[in-house]
Each structure stands twice: as structure tokens, then as C-alpha cells.
Design a protein around this motif. Sequence first.
Motif, PDB file in Angstrom:
ATOM      1  N   ALA A   1     -16.327  -6.181   2.695  1.00  0.00           N
ATOM      2  CA  ALA A   1     -16.558  -4.738   2.817  1.00  0.00           C
ATOM      3  C   ALA A   1     -15.250  -3.932   2.926  1.00  0.00           C
ATOM      4  CB  ALA A   1     -17.489  -4.433   3.987  1.00  0.00           C
ATOM      5  N   PRO A   2     -14.273  -4.377   3.715  1.00  0.00           N
ATOM      6  CA  PRO A   2     -13.051  -3.576   3.797  1.00  0.00           C
ATOM      7  C   PRO A   2     -12.106  -3.768   2.618  1.00  0.00           C
ATOM      8  CG  PRO A   2     -13.174  -5.201   5.609  1.00  0.00           C
ATOM      9  CD  PRO A   2     -14.230  -5.534   4.626  1.00  0.00           C
ATOM     10  N   MET A   3     -12.429  -4.677   1.730  1.00  0.00           N
ATOM     11  CA  MET A   3     -11.489  -4.993   0.658  1.00  0.00           C
ATOM     12  C   MET A   3     -11.445  -3.911  -0.406  1.00  0.00           C
ATOM     13  SD  MET A   3     -12.104  -9.092   0.203  1.00  0.00           S
ATOM     14  CE  MET A   3     -11.473  -9.230  -1.420  1.00  0.00           C
ATOM     15  N   SER A   4     -10.408  -3.970  -1.204  1.00  0.00           N
ATOM     16  CA  SER A   4     -10.366  -3.096  -2.373  1.00  0.00           C
ATOM     17  C   SER A   4     -11.297  -3.708  -3.411  1.00  0.00           C
ATOM     18  CB  SER A   4      -8.952  -2.999  -2.928  1.00  0.00           C
ATOM     19  OG  SER A   4      -8.618  -4.165  -3.636  1.00  0.00           O
ATOM     20  N   VAL A   5     -11.916  -2.850  -4.190  1.00  0.00           N
ATOM     21  CA  VAL A   5     -12.875  -3.349  -5.170  1.00  0.00           C
ATOM     22  C   VAL A   5     -12.144  -4.191  -6.219  1.00  0.00           C
ATOM     23  CG1 VAL A   5     -12.835  -1.329  -6.701  1.00  0.00           C
ATOM     24  CG2 VAL A   5     -14.935  -2.671  -6.462  1.00  0.00           C
TER      25      VAL A   5
ATOM     26  N   GLN B   1       0.859  -1.173   0.000  1.00  0.00           N
ATOM     27  CA  GLN B   1       0.000   0.000   0.000  1.00  0.00           C
ATOM     28  C   GLN B   1       0.898   1.226   0.000  1.00  0.00           C
ATOM     29  OE1 GLN B   1      -3.329  -0.214   0.251  1.00  0.00           O
ATOM     30  NE2 GLN B   1      -3.691  -2.263   1.042  1.00  0.00           N
ATOM     31  N   GLY B   2       0.314   2.359  -0.363  1.00  0.00           N
ATOM     32  CA  GLY B   2       1.031   3.618  -0.273  1.00  0.00           C
ATOM     33  C   GLY B   2       0.559   4.400   0.934  1.00  0.00           C
ATOM     34  N   VAL B   3       1.261   5.477   1.259  1.00  0.00           N
ATOM     35  CA  VAL B   3       0.865   6.245   2.446  1.00  0.00           C
ATOM     36  C   VAL B   3      -0.475   6.941   2.244  1.00  0.00           C
ATOM     37  CG1 VAL B   3       3.184   6.607   3.338  1.00  0.00           C
ATOM     38  CG2 VAL B   3       2.249   8.239   1.692  1.00  0.00           C
ATOM     39  N   ARG B   4      -0.939   7.025   1.005  1.00  0.00           N
ATOM     40  CA  ARG B   4      -2.254   7.595   0.756  1.00  0.00           C
ATOM     41  C   ARG B   4      -3.332   6.513   0.690  1.00  0.00           C
ATOM     42  NH1 ARG B   4      -2.300  12.939  -0.841  1.00  0.00           N
ATOM     43  NH2 ARG B   4      -0.394  13.741  -1.752  1.00  0.00           N
ATOM     44  N   SER B   5      -2.946   5.255   0.847  1.00  0.00           N
ATOM     45  CA  SER B   5      -3.945   4.188   0.714  1.00  0.00           C
ATOM     46  C   SER B   5      -4.764   4.066   1.988  1.00  0.00           C
ATOM     47  CB  SER B   5      -3.256   2.847   0.438  1.00  0.00           C
ATOM     48  OG  SER B   5      -2.376   2.958  -0.642  1.00  0.00           O
ATOM     49  N   PRO B   6      -6.090   4.009   1.849  1.00  0.00           N
ATOM     50  CA  PRO B   6      -6.923   3.826   3.042  1.00  0.00           C
ATOM     51  C   PRO B   6      -6.513   2.558   3.800  1.00  0.00           C
ATOM     52  CG  PRO B   6      -8.281   4.327   1.123  1.00  0.00           C
ATOM     53  CD  PRO B   6      -6.885   4.116   0.618  1.00  0.00           C
TER      54      PRO B   6
ATOM     55  N   ARG C   1      -7.776  -0.091  -6.355  1.00  0.00           N
ATOM     56  CA  ARG C   1      -6.990  -0.960  -5.473  1.00  0.00           C
ATOM     57  C   ARG C   1      -6.926  -0.414  -4.056  1.00  0.00           C
ATOM     58  NH1 ARG C   1      -2.097  -1.092  -4.371  1.00  0.00           N
ATOM     59  NH2 ARG C   1      -1.411  -3.091  -5.192  1.00  0.00           N
ATOM     60  N   SER C   2      -7.703   0.644  -3.763  1.00  0.00           N
ATOM     61  CA  SER C   2      -7.745   1.188  -2.412  1.00  0.00           C
ATOM     62  C   SER C   2      -8.683   0.361  -1.543  1.00  0.00           C
ATOM     63  CB  SER C   2      -8.241   2.631  -2.421  1.00  0.00           C
ATOM     64  OG  SER C   2      -7.454   3.411  -3.280  1.00  0.00           O
ATOM     65  N   ALA C   3      -8.262   0.153  -0.296  1.00  0.00           N
ATOM     66  CA  ALA C   3      -9.087  -0.595   0.640  1.00  0.00           C
ATOM     67  C   ALA C   3     -10.420   0.125   0.841  1.00  0.00           C
ATOM     68  CB  ALA C   3      -8.357  -0.734   1.971  1.00  0.00           C
ATOM     69  N   TYR C   4     -11.422  -0.611   1.208  1.00  0.00           N
ATOM     70  CA  TYR C   4     -12.775  -0.130   1.527  1.00  0.00           C
ATOM     71  C   TYR C   4     -13.585   0.334   0.306  1.00  0.00           C
ATOM     72  CZ  TYR C   4     -11.058  -0.300   6.252  1.00  0.00           C
ATOM     73  OH  TYR C   4     -10.513  -0.735   7.424  1.00  0.00           O
ATOM     74  N   THR C   5     -13.010   0.242  -0.896  1.00  0.00           N
ATOM     75  CA  THR C   5     -13.795   0.671  -2.043  1.00  0.00           C
ATOM     76  C   THR C   5     -14.918  -0.318  -2.330  1.00  0.00           C
ATOM     77  OG1 THR C   5     -11.969  -0.211  -3.351  1.00  0.00           O
ATOM     78  CG2 THR C   5     -12.163   2.172  -3.240  1.00  0.00           C
ATOM     79  N   THR C   6     -14.758  -1.576  -1.891  1.00  0.00           N
ATOM     80  CA  THR C   6     -15.839  -2.544  -2.078  1.00  0.00           C
ATOM     81  C   THR C   6     -17.098  -2.087  -1.346  1.00  0.00           C
ATOM     82  OG1 THR C   6     -14.249  -4.335  -2.268  1.00  0.00           O
ATOM     83  CG2 THR C   6     -16.513  -4.958  -1.790  1.00  0.00           C
ATOM     84  N   LEU C   7     -16.905  -1.541  -0.158  1.00  0.00           N
ATOM     85  CA  LEU C   7     -18.052  -1.064   0.608  1.00  0.00           C
ATOM     86  C   LEU C   7     -18.846  -0.045  -0.214  1.00  0.00           C
ATOM     87  CD1 LEU C   7     -19.640  -0.982   3.277  1.00  0.00           C
ATOM     88  CD2 LEU C   7     -18.115   0.848   4.010  1.00  0.00           C
ATOM     89  N   ASN C   8     -18.131   0.862  -0.875  1.00  0.00           N
ATOM     90  CA  ASN C   8     -18.822   1.864  -1.680  1.00  0.00           C
ATOM     91  C   ASN C   8     -19.567   1.248  -2.853  1.00  0.00           C
ATOM     92  OD1 ASN C   8     -18.382   4.189  -0.237  1.00  0.00           O
ATOM     93  ND2 ASN C   8     -16.397   4.574  -1.153  1.00  0.00           N
ATOM     94  N   LEU C   9     -18.978   0.216  -3.439  1.00  0.00           N
ATOM     95  CA  LEU C   9     -19.662  -0.457  -4.538  1.00  0.00           C
ATOM     96  C   LEU C   9     -20.953  -1.098  -4.030  1.00  0.00           C
ATOM     97  CD1 LEU C   9     -19.664  -1.410  -7.510  1.00  0.00           C
ATOM     98  CD2 LEU C   9     -18.547  -3.497  -6.738  1.00  0.00           C
ATOM     99  N   LEU C  10     -20.850  -1.766  -2.884  1.00  0.00           N
ATOM    100  CA  LEU C  10     -22.021  -2.443  -2.333  1.00  0.00           C
ATOM    101  C   LEU C  10     -23.110  -1.439  -1.977  1.00  0.00           C
ATOM    102  CD1 LEU C  10     -20.305  -5.142  -0.049  1.00  0.00           C
ATOM    103  CD2 LEU C  10     -21.080  -5.358  -2.412  1.00  0.00           C
ATOM    104  N   LEU C  11     -22.713  -0.320  -1.380  1.00  0.00           N
ATOM    105  CA  LEU C  11     -23.702   0.707  -1.033  1.00  0.00           C
ATOM    106  C   LEU C  11     -24.413   1.187  -2.293  1.00  0.00           C
ATOM    107  CD1 LEU C  11     -21.820   2.931   1.593  1.00  0.00           C
ATOM    108  CD2 LEU C  11     -23.595   1.229   2.007  1.00  0.00           C
ATOM    109  N   TRP C  12     -23.628   1.440  -3.308  1.00  0.00           N
ATOM    110  CA  TRP C  12     -24.207   1.940  -4.543  1.00  0.00           C
ATOM    111  C   TRP C  12     -25.167   0.917  -5.144  1.00  0.00           C
ATOM    112  CZ3 TRP C  12     -24.103   0.329  -9.648  1.00  0.00           C
ATOM    113  CH2 TRP C  12     -24.588   1.261 -10.584  1.00  0.00           C
ATOM    114  N   GLU C  13     -24.732  -0.332  -5.194  1.00  0.00           N
ATOM    115  CA  GLU C  13     -25.570  -1.387  -5.771  1.00  0.00           C
ATOM    116  C   GLU C  13     -26.876  -1.520  -5.000  1.00  0.00           C
ATOM    117  OE1 GLU C  13     -25.430  -3.194  -8.401  1.00  0.00           O
ATOM    118  OE2 GLU C  13     -23.373  -3.629  -8.992  1.00  0.00           O
TER     119      GLU C  13
END
Lengths: 405, 529, 509
Positions: C180-184, B210-215, C214-226
Motif C-alpha cells: 500500500a505505501p509503495m510507489s505504483v 526521492q525529491g522534496v515533492r515526493s510523498p 514513482r511517488s510513494a503511496y500511489t499503489t494505495l490509489n490503484l488498489l482503491l480504484w481496482e
Amino acid sequence: MPIKTPFFSRTSALCESMQWKEWAGYYAASTYGIPHDAEYFAFRNAAGLLDITPLFKYQVTGPDAAKYLSRIMVRNIEKLKIGRVTYCCWCTEDGKVVDDGTVMRRDENEFFVTSADPCYSWFSRFLRGYDVELEDVSEKISGLALQGPTSRDILKRVCDANLDELSFFGTTKTKGDGFQMFVSRTGYTGDLGYELWVENDHAITLWDALIDAGRDYDIRPAGLTALDVTRVEAGLILKDVDYYNALHCLIDDRMSSPFEISLGWTVNLDRDPFNGQMALRKEKENGSNWAIVGLDISWPEIEMLYNRHGLPPEVGSTAWRDSIPLYTDTSKKVQIGYATSGTWSPILKKNIALATIEKKYERFGSKIQIEMTVEHKRHTVSAEICKPQFFNPERKTCTPKNSQS
Amino acid sequence: MSQKYDAIIIGGGHNGLICAAYLAKAGRKVLVLEKRHVLGGAAVSEELHPGFTFSVASYVVSLFRPHIIRELNLAKHGYEVIPMDCSFLPLPNGDSLARWADPNRSRREIARFSKKDSEVYPEFSRVMTHMGKLAKTVIDHPAPDITSLNPKELKALFRLGKTFKDLGPELLHLNTKLITMSALDFLDLWFESEVLKAPMSVSGIIGTFQGVRSPGTAYVLLHHYMGQLDGAFRSWGFSKGGTGGISIACANAARSFGAEIRTESGVQQVSIKNGKAQGVVLENGDEILAKSVISNLDPNRTYLKMVGEEHLEEDVLKEVNRYKLRGSSGKVNLALDRVPEFSCRPGVGEHLKGDIAIAPSIDYLEKAFDQAKYGEFSTRPYINAVIPSLTDPSVAPPGKHILSCFVQYAPYHIKERAENWPDHREAFGETVIDTMAEYIPGLRDMILYKQVLTPWDLEQKMGLTEGNIFQGELTLEQLLFQRPVSGYAKYKTSIDKLWMCGSGTHPGGGIMGAGGELCAKTMLQSRAV
Amino acid sequence: MSNKYDTIVVGGGHNGLTAATILANHGQKVLLVEKRSIFGGVAAGEEFHPGHWSTGLLQDTGSVRRNVITDLSLEKFGLETNGKRASTAILGKQGKCITISDDETQTAQSINRYSEKDSEAYLTYKNFITKITPFIRDIMDQAPPDLVSMGTGDLWQLAKNGLKLKRLGKATMMEFLKVAPMSVQDFLDERFETDFLKAGMSVPAVQGSFTSPRSAYTTLNLLLWECLSSDEVVGGPQALTSALVKAAQKSGVDLKSDSDVRQVVLDEQRKVKGIRLDNGEEFFANKVAATCAPQEAFFQLLEPNQIEYSLEHGIEHFRSRGTTAKLNLALSKPLRFNGQEDDAMFARTGNSWLEMEKAFDPIKYRNFSSEPILETHNTGKAPEGCATFSILVHYAPFELEGGWTDTARNELTENIIDTLSQYSPEVRDSIVGSELLTPIDLKERYGLPNGHIFHGEHAVDQLLTRPIPSCMQYNTPINGLYLCGSGSHPGGGITCLPGYLGAKRILKT
């Protein structure tokens, strides 16, 4: 590693005891000679010269300076007149004290603030919307405290300020031979005294001038050990000893409101919004939980306790800073607070302390019990609750010009 | 059957050794089997060059649980950690920042870059201490299974819930931020200066892809604060004799309680009969029986190599396969014939005795990360360097020194194929030396010996799958009751009598020892051994 | 006309209109003030080229909540829903296209042309979405529990939500907690193999966030949207706005456009007294419902000493980094995408993880994408034989390195058209007019903080406790000031829920 103040070349040459403390990242002399008594008596009978450079210093300038400071301070700074200094504290929005210090109005739009903790970050949080400039001048300006009955006479010889007219908590700009400075009639000893603020480049010149002029007036460099005795006598509280910076407290219980540390008199509630206003209004209405009081600890009882062990009373000549439990003066002792600092007062011949007690027990003249350990055994002795100001000489506030007229 | 053991532990890493020590202390007959000739796993010291003892992989100690030191009496067995006094950040413009244990000294240093930031630290630290208190509750207990309705689990969950609720809404919210935000966003809540945020944020990315900007990277920042709660003012330190010293102390403790430890005894597989682990088969074909088997290996190795797919139910296999271990870091160890001096702060000062971060800006770190995303190692990587020989003279000959560089990013899947790493190893090492030489003039001429470890090497040498130094990524979906896989998060595996105790179990990686300890305690409590 | 009201609503967007109408329907005297001359906010249609209308900034009306429509009787005021989700074309390069429609079987068939496995996976995926939808909708459709005071009712609500989660069944619940916490990217990689499908599917997960797939928690946003998407409003955002305005008028709301609020006026106890407009006009009410962004409500409408530091700090750090630009295109002829077989109102690009990631990288360094990710909307509002395309463009920063100069604007426009041309080669030649709205323009036109299309990012810590814990119940530390815009639960997008739930909260006091 601590660093040196601009006075270090002078103070280090004089500090024969080699006893130093760290004060806000600087070396500060604890005591120049051993014991420190001479320095204490210099404050009370002649003049003591103390390096107070480690204080944090801020300059606030601009058209909104007074308004801005009023938003931060519990006092209404807009009412402070030019050439006057005020002592006050500043709070979080929950009405808990962050720090205390002095605010000097040097001009309509120019203020100088001192504090014990670094406060630049805190002050800067409230800049939005005000046309002011906040500058941390801590490392540009050196400070000296010249305190004691002969301080005015000494100062008159080194600068051109009209000191006979400079009243208690007044400030003025002045110059001497080779230096310019601000002088304020303030101090931490509860005696006649001045604090001098000078640019670092002129620091040594000022020091030398004072020592030179002071020779005939018994001037003496003084350290923090002596200062500590005088400040307890004067009932002046100390951050990190008698109260804590709310921003650094791990738990809410350690925080204090101005009302709880005997600074209620500095709070101006009814005015434009300022930090802590809502909370302090509420506290004023509902009452506070704690109060800082003075304790006059019964000397005969101390004497008796030591007597039992066949000892003369042993009280240290330095001030102490431990938390000592306090109890009700009843057969079933209930803890009602704690003393935070105290000392044997050489001038009052009393054992005195500053203490935090539950507000409901703040009855001046009433008796409580304070814990005392003698020969490794815990006892209690009685103490009388009094206002937290034990020594308050007339010379502290009086101005020659006014007293003559 | 006389030599039947109560437990066999596969892998002599620090967790395996601690687990062995606890079990032996409780009177169990324990055997530890280590494949290599040295103990310690990733916490290992090796004399790779005459007179130079390298902490080959893991190089600093932070979170080692202090109660383990007390309970196993590790100090008596040689455990000694010397705290680090400074965090040093050299900058390319010739400036530098050193953060010290002395708060006023740090304040003055930071004030050169940001006055505000210099004063905010006590407030930040206050909040982090509260957060750390919470984290400590989490790491010192097995993770409660939130899906279970079992009263014991609910009780544990309730206890955790109460700890959370007691924080109050603001801190609770901050805790959410801490778990979910990027390290940089979290630091933005307090600090403004990149010179401070860049080196602080990297603790959130160490060992992650991950990067430092990655959640999700903010959480690891906490680790710096948990040490304080354990009563240690400074939480990072060097182990005397290298990090292997810790493993040796753990091994000595285990032996003192009667555990048997064999090196050069690689395990081929766990022998399983009727769905039950009953011992292990060594690489040399010998079979050793035991009532329980405990794997110190990562989940991937444990399930797929030691057990084998044929013994796994479909849903377990699916979960094991989705467990992510993308290694992202490498290591370059250098033996030097003198002290490396930094041009931005010349001299051999105290600033060299702590950790040295090559992390000059956020953009620098992000660019380093971007390259890794596309399968390349960073041409200007984030480096965390230490010179342990300045603090512990026993690791190098007099006047000579060790420069140990942890390097990120070095993606395991380089140019799509990890097997390509040997072709890139030399270039990778050179990149690291070039990067360091920008700050240390003449570095090249000082090098007496160099060791370059790519993620591929970490896998081949230490058995860390995909070179992941934490035996699996520290992302929320693989933490707590989901580490390593949901349903089998409490050191148990899906195979009866087979347990796990490595960093791939709760609470995760780093030299903590918690996995080994909690595994042993869980087994003893449930009378599984 | 008296200038005294029960509640003054600041901002005439879809949330402001909703809140005002609900309050008026409950007998309150309500004033709604809007800065612009038209109502609708980000859902206001505008003519940007003669005869060509955009439908506002946001384009998807699929998540307007059913209870809002019913409660406001919007159907009486001309609102129609078409009973199904709008179709979206997922575009890939080399003429690939999959249409995701309301009909799952049909969608699966469309996918099947590229991958049999994915077409099955899609049905499994939808099945999972269907299972968790009631749970997600429940949480999003009600006001969040009050974590600050944590009353019995709030605890009960939390516990109920916890139970609902458990009631999903162990397998679904475990899967939800796992993903949910995963990257989409990881999430979709576990399920699908077709690159352009995965990329296109993931766009809603990163829309309006400083994240890549590839950012974490983006799956949650997809699920919310769906889970929140359902029937599309016929006529899109513009039709919705028109119905909302009619409903407000009918309910007796005083609608005042061209009125820029300068200040929310407080009394000495820091209680709301009313508002003052830029022209000095004053209106009085002891409640003000601000549907503008929280940043604007606190920093523009109040004096600095009227808000405490914790509030200021919290709002200042309510993350709202604009990442989206908008391009409206007037076309001389209808546009079809390569490989497109079915009609679709929306289309999304992306093509592959690599390209999406490359589109994301520049924004970290304060630049815009050279090949941005596009969400196009065929607005249908164009002269006969022509077409209007409204395009959401990811990623473009608010603070562009070097500033948003004309050169930069032209470059971004070119980048967008170049990208679009790869999916529809004739687009360039059919452009007769265009309008680019960079994040700076979005701030200027709509008052969006940093041009953020949702007022604040939909990050985990900015959902539920939105915008910050002390304001999460629509009320604020300022007595009488309420937040009823996208900066409040459940967030941005055209749901009308912040206005609806906020008004309900005001009625409770």
C-alpha cells in the motif's frame, strides 16, 4: 546576538553598571547604577526614562481597520474613539490568550498596536476579507516610556501637545524641536506617565530633548529592574512570567483565558464574531478554573521566621519571578496555586506578589499560605488575598484641566 | 573449541561496536570482525592527506541515542560531540540566510524573506516536539509486529496505540501527514518562503531516492526535533576527531568490557549447519565458531552474500530481493589551504561553523532530482557542506581546512550501469567543485587534495550495497515491523542463531546506535546469547 | 411556495442529487439549488459541437455504489447497469494494445500476446484484488469512525476494521501492508514486465494527484480504484444524472437551477439559518448540505469571521492542485487505435515509465506535459457515422507559467492530438470540432478548487479524515452546515457515496 536600539549610543554611555538583559533580541539596560533604587524612586517621585523600543509595534490602516481589529481582539475596537488607547488581549479560537498590549486609534482608519511577542504572523492570519493593511513597524519606530510624577512637566517642555487635556489612555500626535511623535498616556509603572513613539531617525533628538528638559525635574534613565518592581506594585501582569502565549504552550494546562489572568474586564462578548468568542462565552457561563490575585505576605511572620535563625528579615530589593507554591491556610495544607512574581515594595513597605490560584479560592481578604525558604529550610508564611493592584496613586489618572474645573 | 565465542559480529561499524559493547558488558564473550584496517564502517575518520583527518562518509551526528552514551560511559572513552550553531544557505543572487540557535537572531534573518515565516517557528517547533515524542517511543523500542496475535506483541501495540490516541485527533492527523506527505507539502502547512522551505525540506530527502515533492519524505524532518527531547538544545553536531571518533569511543567501550576486535578480518560467509549459524569463515579461509552470529552488514549482503540463496526459503528470498537500496548520494571531501569564504557573506564568521546548504530553491532541488531519475548525476546538485576544521582544529593543520560535501543526487545506477561510475567520477567531482565555486570565489585554487566518492565507491569501499547510506531506503514499506523484511524485523533473521544489528534494521539509518543497542538487548532478553 | 425547508442542498451534482433524494425520501422538505442551468455537475453531459455530446468531466461510472442504486430505486427511473466493468484498451506505441475487460481470462489472453509471464501475473494480481476488495469496500462504503470524539462505537468500528484486515489472512494482510505505501511503479515492476501495460495500468493511481507513478503511496490509489470499480452504467454519467434527477423530482425535492448561492446565513450563535442567493432571494432551513468543494463552502459562502482559524488553515491546506485538463473531440468517423482488436469504451496511454515521468516533470515547474497521459472515453453520443471522444489529460497545472493564453491552450491541444496520433494516426484528419477545458475552465464551469477533479487529492492524509478531522463526519464546526460532496469521505469520482453517507449523517441528527 542581540542588536542595539536607536537609543543605544545614549543608554550605553549611561549604563555604568554594565548590566544588560536581552529583550526581544535587543540589548536592554537592567539597571544603570547599582543598586537600582534611585531608578525606582525616579519612577515614583520624579521621572524615569525607559527605552521600550523592543516592544513589537504594528500599524493597521484601511477602511476595515476597526472591524478587522475587533475580530482579533477580545475588546470591541469599533467602539474605541479617535485619540483613545485601550489595553486588551487577543486569544486563540479556544479563548486562550496569545498576548496582551495596547491598541491606539490615531484616526478613523488608523491604528497602532503594541505587543510583547512578535504577532505579525498571527495578525496576518485574519486579513482575508478585510480591506486593511497591516504593517510591522517594530524596526521603524522607537519607543520611550517617561514615567513618574514630573513626567508631564518635562514633556510639556519638549513638545507642543496639550498635555493638561490628555487624559489617562489618551493619545495624540505632537511635535517638538526636530521631531514628530505620538504620545500616549500609558505605561507599565502604574503612575503618571507617557509613552512616546518616534521614528528611528528622530529617536536621539527626542532622548536628548527629554534629558535636557528633565534636568530640573530629576529625570533619570531607568532600567528593567526598577520597572519590574513598579509593575508588580501596579499589579500589571507580564507574559512569560504570569502567563504564557498559548501558541507556544506545549500543553494545554499552561494556557490561560483572559478571565483567568484578571483581564476578564477587557472582554466584550456580545458582538460580531471574534477570536475566542464561542469558547469565552462558554467559560463565562461555566466559570473559569484559575484567577490571578494579589498577595499581601505577612511581614510579621517573615520577621519571626528570620528571628528564629537570629537574622534580620532578608528580602531582596529586586522583584522575583519564580513559581512559588501556595497552600490552603488549614492544618492539612493543600496546594491551591502558585505565585508567579513578587517584590518588596519600597513605597508600601510590604512584601507583595501576583499569584495564580484556583478560582474557588479567590476570596479577597482570606488567608492562604505561601512557601518561603529561610536558611535552606522550607517554611510557609501566611498571605492575604487581595485585588492585584497594590499601588494606585490619584495622579496616575487625574488630568489637571478636569480637576481644576 | 576453547576459543568459541558467545557471539561474533560481522562488521565494525558503530552499530556493530555498540552491539558488542552491550553484549560484553553483560558478560558475553564477543568478537568483532572488521574487513577494513579502520573501524567505524560509514562512521569513520581517515587521514587521507597528511595532517587532514576526514570524516570520509558520514559527517555529522544528530540522533545518537543519549542513553547509549550514558549506559556505555562513552564520554569516558572519548565520545565528544560539538553542537553546530548555524544553518547557512548561500543564495545565487548574492543574498543568504543563516538560521541560528539564537531565536531572535534567526527571526530577524528570516524576516528579510518572510515576516510571517520568521514568527511561525515556535509554533512549528511546538507541534514537532509532540510528534518527536511519538517518534521517540517508536525508535527506542523494537517495532511491534502488528500481524501477530501474541499477547506480548499486542501489548506493545497497545502501548503504541495509546501514545497515538493520547495525541488527540488533530495531532494524530498531523502525524498521518508527517508520515505520508512530501517534505515540501508538510512545510507548506507552516511556511511560505522558499528560502526557508528549500533548506528545511532537504532533510527529508537526504539518503533517499526521492525529491522534496515526493510523498513520504516529510517523516525525516522529525529527526531534527528528537534531539531536543533528549535534553539537547541543538541536536546536530560534529564529533571530535571526525565521525570516526564516535566509532573509536564505541570500540574502546567494547574493549573495556572485554570484547575482542579484529580489523583486516573480512568475513567470507556465515557457516551454516542444519539451518543454524555456527560461526563464520574468514576470507583467509579460517573458520571461527560462535554460539551466535550478528551481522552489522546491510540486509542484502547479510542474506545474499553471508548466508547465500541456497539457505533461504523462497518467501524470504522474495522479500530480500524486493528490499530497496537505491543509493542516491555521493561525497566530495576537500583539503583546502585556507578558509573558504562565501561571496554572499564574506568573512570567516560563525555562519561557516554549521552546516551549509546549497539548496537555493525548490525548483533547483526538483531539477536536481529529475536528472537522477533518468540515470544522471545532478549537474547542479543539492550539497550539504561542512567545514569541521573551524570547530575542531584537530582535524587539519593550523590555518588549513576541510570542506566536506555531501552531494545528492548521484544515482547508483548511472546511465543504467553502476560499473560505469569510475568513468563519471572525475566529472562528478568537478561538478561539485564548480557548484561550490559559484558561491566560493577562488575555491579551485585552495584545493590541496580531493577525494570523490560515488555511490559505487561507497559500495566498493564501505560495503554499502548500491551505495545506500542508510543500508536501505527509509520508505514506509521498509520501516518498523517491515525493516528489513516482515517476519524478521526484530533483529532476528530467517537463519537460526543469525542476527542483524545494522541500519537495515529498525529504526533505520544515521548515527543513532539504536540498531546495535536494541539487537543486543533483544538477544539478552530472550536469552539467545 | 414557502421558503422554509428542513434541509437545503447546495449543488446539483451527482452527490447533491443523491443527498437531496435520500433526505426527501425520509420525509424532509428539501430544496436543492444549482448554479448552472443543468443538473449533474461533473457528470452532466453537454453538447460541445452540434450533435456531439460529452458526458461531463468524469467519464467512469463503474464505481457508483450498488446500495445507492437500490436505496434510490434508480432502476425504476431508467438506470441500467450492464453487469460488467467497461473494457479499457491499454495503448502502447508501435501498434501495441491490450484490452482489459471484465473477463479475466480474456484479458490474460490479450496480455499473453506480449508476455506469457505477465498474463499469469495478471491473474495473480486480480486474485489479490479480489481478496482485498471486501475489506476496502467495507471501509469506503461506511462513514468513517469519528476520531475526534472517539466514542465506544467509533472504537468498535476501528477495531472491527482492524479485525477485518487480520481476517484477510496473514499473507494477504502482510502483502497489503507492504504494497500500500509503495510507489505504483515499484509495485507493478515487481509483477509485470511489459512496459506499456505497466504504464497504462498505473494511470488510475495518479489520476487527480500531484504524483507520478514513482511517488510513494500511489499503489494505495490503484488498489482503491481496482476494488471500487464494478458495473458500468449504460449511457454513462449522463444516464446516471438523468435517473438521479427523476428520482429527486419523484421524492418531492424542490429543484432550483440557475441559482447561485451567495451566502449561507448564520444566526448570532453561528448556527445555520438558511441561504441567500445572488439575486437576494432567501431560503430558510437549519441544515445546509453543501456538495460544493469544502473550500467554496467555507471561503465563499461564509463571512471570514464566521470560521475559526484552525478550520480556515485546515481547509486552506486541503491539497487540491489541479493536474488534469479535458479535451472533447468531435470526430467525423469512428476512431480505432493501432493494434486494437476488441471494442473498448476507454483507452489509456502512458507507454513507459520514462514517458510518464517525463509527462509529470513539467507540472512541477508550472507547465503542462509535452506528451501528456491520456484517458479517452468513447461517449457514443455522436451523429450517425461520427464519434465523440472525451479525454482526460494529465498533466496540466492550474497556474500555468505565463497564464492560460490562447497560445498556451492551442499548444496543449496540439500536444494532445500529437500524442493521440501516435496511437491512432487518422485522428487529426477526422476532427470536426473540439473543446479544451483547462483547470482554469474546470474551476469556472464546475467550481472545482484549482480545477481539481476530485475537489481534493486522494492522498493518504486526505482519505478517511477527509477533508479534515473536524469535518470528517460530514458535519462541520458550523452548527447545521454539512459537507456532502467529493471533498468528503470516500472522495471524488462518481460514487454518489459522499452524498449518500452525508445524507444519512444528517438524518441521524
